[in-house]
Design a protein around this motif. Structure first.
Motif, short mmCIF file in Angstrom:
data_model
loop_
_atom_site.label_atom_id
_atom_site.label_comp_id
_atom_site.label_asym_id
_atom_site.label_seq_id
_atom_site.Cartn_x
_atom_site.Cartn_y
_atom_site.Cartn_z
N THR A 243 0.77 -1.20 0.15
CA THR A 243 -0.06 0.08 -0.08
C THR A 243 0.79 1.24 -0.05
OG1 THR A 243 -0.22 0.36 2.59
CG2 THR A 243 -1.94 -1.20 1.16
N GLU A 244 0.37 2.17 -0.42
CA GLU A 244 0.97 3.61 -0.69
C GLU A 244 1.38 4.32 0.72
OE1 GLU A 244 -1.72 3.07 -2.55
OE2 GLU A 244 -1.01 3.36 -4.48
N ALA A 245 2.38 4.81 1.09
CA ALA A 245 2.56 5.45 2.10
C ALA A 245 1.78 6.66 2.58
CB ALA A 245 4.20 5.52 2.52
N ILE A 246 1.74 7.28 1.46
CA ILE A 246 1.08 8.52 1.58
C ILE A 246 -0.61 8.40 2.00
CG2 ILE A 246 2.59 10.17 0.27
CD1 ILE A 246 0.66 9.90 -2.19
N ILE A 247 -1.09 7.42 1.29
CA ILE A 247 -2.45 7.02 1.59
C ILE A 247 -2.64 6.40 3.20
CG2 ILE A 247 -4.41 5.44 1.01
CD1 ILE A 247 -3.98 7.32 -1.20
N GLU A 248 -1.67 5.73 3.44
CA GLU A 248 -1.88 5.30 4.75
C GLU A 248 -1.48 6.35 5.92
OE1 GLU A 248 -2.91 2.44 6.01
OE2 GLU A 248 -3.05 1.26 3.76
N SER A 249 -0.53 7.06 5.55
CA SER A 249 -0.25 8.39 6.48
C SER A 249 -1.43 9.29 6.47
CB SER A 249 0.88 9.00 5.90
OG SER A 249 2.09 8.29 6.02
N ALA A 250 -2.09 9.39 5.39
CA ALA A 250 -3.39 10.31 5.32
C ALA A 250 -4.75 9.75 6.10
CB ALA A 250 -3.80 10.26 4.03
N TYR A 251 -4.64 8.47 6.17
CA TYR A 251 -5.70 7.88 7.24
C TYR A 251 -5.13 8.08 8.45
CZ TYR A 251 -8.59 5.73 3.55
OH TYR A 251 -9.36 5.39 2.48
N TRP A 252 -3.95 7.92 8.88
CA TRP A 252 -3.40 8.01 10.19
C TRP A 252 -3.60 9.44 10.54
CZ3 TRP A 252 0.77 11.48 11.68
CH2 TRP A 252 1.23 11.16 12.91
N TYR A 281 -1.85 12.83 -11.25
CA TYR A 281 -1.75 12.83 -9.48
C TYR A 281 -2.63 12.29 -8.69
CZ TYR A 281 2.57 16.03 -10.06
OH TYR A 281 3.94 16.59 -10.32
N HIS A 282 -3.39 11.21 -9.45
CA HIS A 282 -4.48 10.75 -8.61
C HIS A 282 -4.02 10.17 -7.14
CE1 HIS A 282 -7.91 8.09 -8.13
NE2 HIS A 282 -7.16 7.28 -7.62
N THR A 283 -3.06 9.54 -7.05
CA THR A 283 -2.74 9.05 -5.34
C THR A 283 -2.58 10.44 -4.60
OG1 THR A 283 -1.65 7.50 -6.29
CG2 THR A 283 -1.35 7.64 -4.06
N VAL A 284 -1.79 11.56 -5.08
CA VAL A 284 -1.67 12.58 -4.02
C VAL A 284 -3.38 13.40 -4.00
CG1 VAL A 284 -1.17 14.85 -4.27
CG2 VAL A 284 0.41 13.11 -4.90
N GLU A 286 -6.12 11.82 -4.00
CA GLU A 286 -6.82 10.82 -2.93
C GLU A 286 -6.18 11.03 -1.70
OE1 GLU A 286 -7.65 5.98 -2.18
OE2 GLU A 286 -6.35 6.64 -3.88
N THR A 287 -5.11 11.33 -1.67
CA THR A 287 -4.52 11.22 0.03
C THR A 287 -4.91 12.80 0.48
OG1 THR A 287 -2.37 10.63 -0.70
CG2 THR A 287 -2.18 12.02 1.21
N ILE A 288 -5.16 13.78 -0.17
CA ILE A 288 -5.63 15.37 0.17
C ILE A 288 -7.10 15.01 0.51
CG2 ILE A 288 -6.04 17.43 -0.51
CD1 ILE A 288 -3.66 17.23 -2.40
N ASN A 289 -7.74 14.35 -0.39
CA ASN A 289 -9.60 13.87 -0.03
C ASN A 289 -9.55 13.30 1.31
OD1 ASN A 289 -12.13 14.35 -1.06
ND2 ASN A 289 -12.13 12.39 -1.28
N ILE A 290 -8.46 12.29 1.60
CA ILE A 290 -8.99 11.50 2.63
C ILE A 290 -8.90 12.54 3.91
CG2 ILE A 290 -7.81 9.80 4.31
CD1 ILE A 290 -6.89 8.38 1.47
N MET A 291 -7.76 13.45 3.92
CA MET A 291 -7.57 14.23 5.06
C MET A 291 -8.51 15.24 5.04
SD MET A 291 -3.36 14.62 5.42
CE MET A 291 -3.25 15.30 3.92
N ASN A 292 -8.93 15.74 3.75
CA ASN A 292 -9.95 16.99 3.94
C ASN A 292 -10.91 16.64 2.83
OD1 ASN A 292 -8.17 18.69 5.35
ND2 ASN A 292 -6.63 18.75 3.74
N PRO A 293 -11.74 15.77 3.21
CA PRO A 293 -13.07 15.46 2.17
C PRO A 293 -13.62 16.70 1.88
CG PRO A 293 -13.44 14.63 4.31
CD PRO A 293 -12.10 15.03 4.46
#
Length: 297
Positions: A243-252, A281-284, A286-293
């Motif tokens: 799994t991508e570290a930025i995705i997991e860190s965003a959930y964290w 920049y799809h993963t980036v 997604e990362t931003i949307n997890i933190m700031n939906p």
């Protein structure tokens, strides 16, 4: 004309969101080493608009197009910064003394440090601020003599930074590295954020530990940013297993802590995601949307 009016309103809303709305902050470091870009991947203007702070990795000789793109990002409320690293300056000095018996006019590291940081501070004019990076060593394990020497060198670095800041009060200043290795940790209150490197972290437990290690007396607990790498195409960077570290860190960041504040994340080599996701920049995103939906209407 309607399009222009619409875009003007979009920029206004974007600037207001970044300046006034409480949200998890996103830093992104961008490799700007290519001065004759051949694709959109090599332009900071291709980055998602919702990134708060973009750090360029090579600030010393900006091409004309880069200066123009910095202005474009600033119009979106994005801050553009660069990093000055104590440890890189030290490594540079050690490299020089290993190959030369005597450095011209640079007889000590402190002299070299002062000159080098002054040079790097001259890059700041087109930027919105600076990240200072300091790893160093933990002074609590030093004897009094070593600690005095360490303190003197650290103060040369920090005093130059704070003198610059006093002359540039409108610019931002963030800290990256190991706050526990500062002698006077109260100075951390002067930084916008404290960025903790977690590039070697491979799971949430290790991520938590990387923050807990910093929680010594007088280290502020209300401004932690965790730094991880964007996933590379060859899979060697930016992954926790599969799994991508930025995705997991965003959930964290979305899980509340009663010990410290998770203020956001910093993404190293953000441009990797351009190549992995066909320029979106799809993963980036997604990362931003997890933190700031986005708000549900």
């Amino acid at each position: 004309m309607p399009y222009n009016l619409g875009y003007t309103k979009y920029l206004e809303n974007l600037r207001q969101y970044k300046a006034d709305t409480e949200h998890k902050k996103v830093y992104a470091w961008f490799d700007n080493s290519e001065k004759n870009p051949a694709s959109r991947a090599q332009h900071i203007t291709s980055l998602p608009d919702s990134i708060d702070i973009v750090g360029v990795m090579y600030p010393s000789e900006l091409a004309t197009f880069e200066k123009e793109e910095i202005v474009t990002l600033q119009q979106k409320g994005t801050k553009v910064v660069y990093t000055i690293s104590y440890d890189e300056i030290k490594a540079q000095y050690e490299d020089l003394i290993s190959t030369q018996t005597e450095l011209e006019n640079e007889s000590t590291f402190n002299t070299f440090l002062k000159k080098e940081i002054e040079k790097q501070l001259t890059y700041s004019e087109p930027f919105d601020g600076i990240i200072i990076k300091y790893i160093g060593q933990n002074p609590k394990y030093m004897n009094e003599e070593d600690k005095a020497i360490y303190t003197e060198t650290q103060n040369i670095f920090l005093n130059a930074i704070f003198t610059w800041k006093s002359q540039n009060s409108n610019k931002i200043l963030s800290f990256e590295g190991k706050p526990q290795n500062l002698v006077d940790k109260n100075i951390l209150n002067n930084f916008l954020h404290i960025i903790i490197d977690a590039f070697q972290v491979s799971n949430e437990t290790e991520l938590n530990l990387s923050i807990l290690e910093c929680l010594e007396a007088d280290v502020p607990t209300d401004r932690f940013i965790i730094a991880v790498s964007s996933p590379s195409s060859d899979g060697t960077e930016g992954f926790w297993g599969t799994t991508e570290a930025i995705i997991e860190s965003a959930y964290w960041t979305t899980a509340e802590s009663n010990i410290y504040t998770k203020a956001g994340i910093a993404i190293n080599n953000v441009q990797y995601d351009y190549y992995r996701t066909n320029g979106t920049y799809h993963t980036v995103r997604e990362t931003i949307n997890i933190m700031n939906p986005a708000p549900v209407k």
